[in-house]
Write a protein that holds these residues in place. Sequence first.
Motif, PDB file in Angstrom:
ATOM      1  N   THR A 115       5.958   9.984  -4.038  1.00  0.00           N
ATOM      2  CA  THR A 115       5.730  10.016  -2.591  1.00  0.00           C
ATOM      3  C   THR A 115       6.825   9.261  -1.846  1.00  0.00           C
ATOM      4  N   ALA A 116       7.326   8.170  -2.436  1.00  0.00           N
ATOM      5  CA  ALA A 116       8.399   7.416  -1.795  1.00  0.00           C
ATOM      6  C   ALA A 116       9.670   8.261  -1.701  1.00  0.00           C
ATOM      7  N   ILE A 117       9.899   9.069  -2.722  1.00  0.00           N
ATOM      8  CA  ILE A 117      11.077   9.957  -2.714  1.00  0.00           C
ATOM      9  C   ILE A 117      10.909  11.047  -1.676  1.00  0.00           C
ATOM     10  N   TYR A 118       9.723  11.645  -1.620  1.00  0.00           N
ATOM     11  CA  TYR A 118       9.456  12.693  -0.637  1.00  0.00           C
ATOM     12  C   TYR A 118       9.672  12.177   0.790  1.00  0.00           C
ATOM     13  N   ILE A 119       9.069  11.025   1.094  1.00  0.00           N
ATOM     14  CA  ILE A 119       9.159  10.478   2.449  1.00  0.00           C
ATOM     15  C   ILE A 119      10.597  10.108   2.789  1.00  0.00           C
ATOM     16  N   TYR A 120      11.322   9.546   1.837  1.00  0.00           N
ATOM     17  CA  TYR A 120      12.720   9.184   2.081  1.00  0.00           C
ATOM     18  C   TYR A 120      13.538  10.411   2.470  1.00  0.00           C
ATOM     19  N   ASN A 121      13.319  11.505   1.783  1.00  0.00           N
ATOM     20  CA  ASN A 121      14.092  12.718   2.044  1.00  0.00           C
ATOM     21  C   ASN A 121      13.715  13.407   3.349  1.00  0.00           C
ATOM     22  N   GLN A 122      12.623  12.975   3.969  1.00  0.00           N
ATOM     23  CA  GLN A 122      12.280  13.509   5.287  1.00  0.00           C
ATOM     24  C   GLN A 122      13.078  12.835   6.402  1.00  0.00           C
ATOM     25  N   LYS A 123      13.725  11.700   6.064  1.00  0.00           N
ATOM     26  CA  LYS A 123      14.574  10.978   7.037  1.00  0.00           C
ATOM     27  C   LYS A 123      13.798  10.630   8.310  1.00  0.00           C
ATOM     28  N   GLY A 124      12.553  10.197   8.132  1.00  0.00           N
ATOM     29  CA  GLY A 124      11.745   9.811   9.287  1.00  0.00           C
ATOM     30  C   GLY A 124      11.972   8.366   9.687  1.00  0.00           C
ATOM     31  N   ASP A 125      11.137   7.881  10.575  1.00  0.00           N
ATOM     32  CA  ASP A 125      11.274   6.510  11.073  1.00  0.00           C
ATOM     33  C   ASP A 125      10.874   5.469  10.033  1.00  0.00           C
ATOM     34  N   LYS A 126       9.983   5.855   9.120  1.00  0.00           N
ATOM     35  CA  LYS A 126       9.505   4.913   8.114  1.00  0.00           C
ATOM     36  C   LYS A 126       9.846   5.387   6.711  1.00  0.00           C
ATOM     37  N   THR A 127      10.106   4.419   5.830  1.00  0.00           N
ATOM     38  CA  THR A 127      10.319   4.716   4.418  1.00  0.00           C
ATOM     39  C   THR A 127       9.336   3.895   3.597  1.00  0.00           C
ATOM     40  N   LEU A 128       9.086   4.347   2.381  1.00  0.00           N
ATOM     41  CA  LEU A 128       8.188   3.646   1.470  1.00  0.00           C
ATOM     42  C   LEU A 128       8.995   3.026   0.339  1.00  0.00           C
ATOM     43  N   LYS A 129       8.471   1.919  -0.180  1.00  0.00           N
ATOM     44  CA  LYS A 129       9.114   1.298  -1.334  1.00  0.00           C
ATOM     45  C   LYS A 129       8.094   1.014  -2.428  1.00  0.00           C
ATOM     46  N   ILE A 130       8.500   1.297  -3.649  1.00  0.00           N
ATOM     47  CA  ILE A 130       7.687   1.040  -4.839  1.00  0.00           C
ATOM     48  C   ILE A 130       7.955  -0.403  -5.266  1.00  0.00           C
ATOM     49  N   PHE A 131       6.892  -1.228  -5.424  1.00  0.00           N
ATOM     50  CA  PHE A 131       7.142  -2.626  -5.774  1.00  0.00           C
ATOM     51  C   PHE A 131       6.411  -3.085  -7.036  1.00  0.00           C
ATOM     52  N   HIS A 132       5.655  -2.197  -7.678  1.00  0.00           N
ATOM     53  CA  HIS A 132       4.944  -2.568  -8.911  1.00  0.00           C
ATOM     54  C   HIS A 132       4.566  -1.281  -9.620  1.00  0.00           C
ATOM     55  N   GLN A 133       4.898  -1.181 -10.908  1.00  0.00           N
ATOM     56  CA  GLN A 133       4.607   0.018 -11.690  1.00  0.00           C
ATOM     57  C   GLN A 133       3.374  -0.222 -12.544  1.00  0.00           C
ATOM     58  N   LEU A 134       2.224   0.289 -12.110  1.00  0.00           N
ATOM     59  CA  LEU A 134       0.966  -0.025 -12.796  1.00  0.00           C
ATOM     60  C   LEU A 134       0.800   0.737 -14.104  1.00  0.00           C
ATOM     61  N   THR A 135       1.156   2.028 -14.127  1.00  0.00           N
ATOM     62  CA  THR A 135       0.944   2.841 -15.333  1.00  0.00           C
ATOM     63  C   THR A 135       2.252   3.454 -15.813  1.00  0.00           C
ATOM     64  N   MET A 136       2.334   3.637 -17.130  1.00  0.00           N
ATOM     65  CA  MET A 136       3.557   4.192 -17.706  1.00  0.00           C
ATOM     66  C   MET A 136       3.271   5.409 -18.590  1.00  0.00           C
ATOM     67  N   LYS A 137       2.155   6.048 -18.364  1.00  0.00           N
ATOM     68  CA  LYS A 137       1.820   7.306 -19.018  1.00  0.00           C
ATOM     69  C   LYS A 137       1.006   8.123 -18.029  1.00  0.00           C
ATOM     70  N   ASP A 138       0.996   9.433 -18.222  1.00  0.00           N
ATOM     71  CA  ASP A 138       0.062  10.249 -17.452  1.00  0.00           C
ATOM     72  C   ASP A 138      -1.350   9.865 -17.912  1.00  0.00           C
ATOM     73  N   GLY A 139      -2.283   9.865 -16.982  1.00  0.00           N
ATOM     74  CA  GLY A 139      -3.635   9.400 -17.314  1.00  0.00           C
ATOM     75  C   GLY A 139      -4.644  10.491 -17.574  1.00  0.00           C
ATOM     76  N   SER A 140      -4.194  11.737 -17.694  1.00  0.00           N
ATOM     77  CA  SER A 140      -5.147  12.835 -17.838  1.00  0.00           C
ATOM     78  C   SER A 140      -5.333  13.261 -19.295  1.00  0.00           C
ATOM     79  N   PHE A 141      -6.492  13.870 -19.534  1.00  0.00           N
ATOM     80  CA  PHE A 141      -6.834  14.383 -20.858  1.00  0.00           C
ATOM     81  C   PHE A 141      -7.227  15.845 -20.723  1.00  0.00           C
ATOM     82  N   LEU A 142      -6.860  16.633 -21.715  1.00  0.00           N
ATOM     83  CA  LEU A 142      -7.181  18.051 -21.717  1.00  0.00           C
ATOM     84  C   LEU A 142      -8.444  18.262 -22.539  1.00  0.00           C
TER      85      LEU A 142
END
Length: 358
Positions: A115-142
Amino acid sequence: MILKKTACLTLTAVLLTLAAGCGSAPVPAASPANGASSTAPAPKPEPKKDEPLKTVKFSEVIRSIFYAPHYVAMQKGFFKEEGLNVDMNTAQGSDKGAAALIAGVADISLVGPETAIYIYNQKGDKTLKIFHQLTMKDGSFLLSRNKADAFKWSDLEGKSVIGWRPGSAPQMVLNNKLLQEKVGKVDVVTNIASTAMAGAFTSGKGDYIQVFEPIASALEKEGKAYYATSVGQAFGAFPETSYVATSDYIKNNPETVQKFVNAVAKGAKWLSNASPDEIAEALTPFFEGTPKDVIIQSIDRYKKQDTWPAVPELTADQFETLQKVLIDNGVLKPEQKIADMSTVVDMSFVKNIGKAGK
């Protein structure tokens, strides 16, 4: 394989989705579990009496045991120990979590870092920054409708899978895995709301379903689905869920962000050392009606696939993996790739965890 491509998230569309509403994701109904902890719970720490708690408006993407360290930090009082009161709601989508930040109705959101990448590429008035990486795997199960001795990705040929919305992390990870396995003619259904996916499956729609915990274990326990595979474990390391705030909020509230990061780190450390009974006791208030054994199984699955990194840092290699997945799925054009990750990433708070005065 039917790949559901989607255009990049537009700022206007994001803000419009905010009106869709929030609320905790329901879990399948069952009798509550009240198993006793194996040891007496430690007393909850309290802030200094002369320091009022600072409220942080927080938005989580969905309600899932995938985010257990955060709930532990709330239940065990680690946020309060840092002087924070976390006012939490559930957005039901990273797009809505991002919208809440842009609109100013949330201070911090737990969302997909894309989402931070998407918003940045919109070149709007606000940008987002990622400051903590909580998970390092996809959390879904088939899960499958019919029991099989051993799952093979080729089993999905000609089948339908109830999956996640186009452009979401679990949907893109699944699509990439199908590409890697060269599996075609798979109908991935992406137009069912996350809160309605389990109900759609149990009513007869789809041959497979891609869900998070504790929904996966609950469906199994009820005999309505059978475990096939962990999408996250099959795909490998992927920075799926991050804490994000606007650049302005981080600039104006660095002490609050540091305290927030410290509290989550305490939650993750407690989670790694606590017994299954203690963990279930801490998480039950956030998953009312979910049996104790389902919570324990959910935690066990996430621990076994190394979901929560010891150091919650989004690295350059992981950021590269994220952008490759976005490009492969057609939601990010190659020319939109961010070369300098510091544009949307600030890991300084993670690096200060545990330091004196931090």
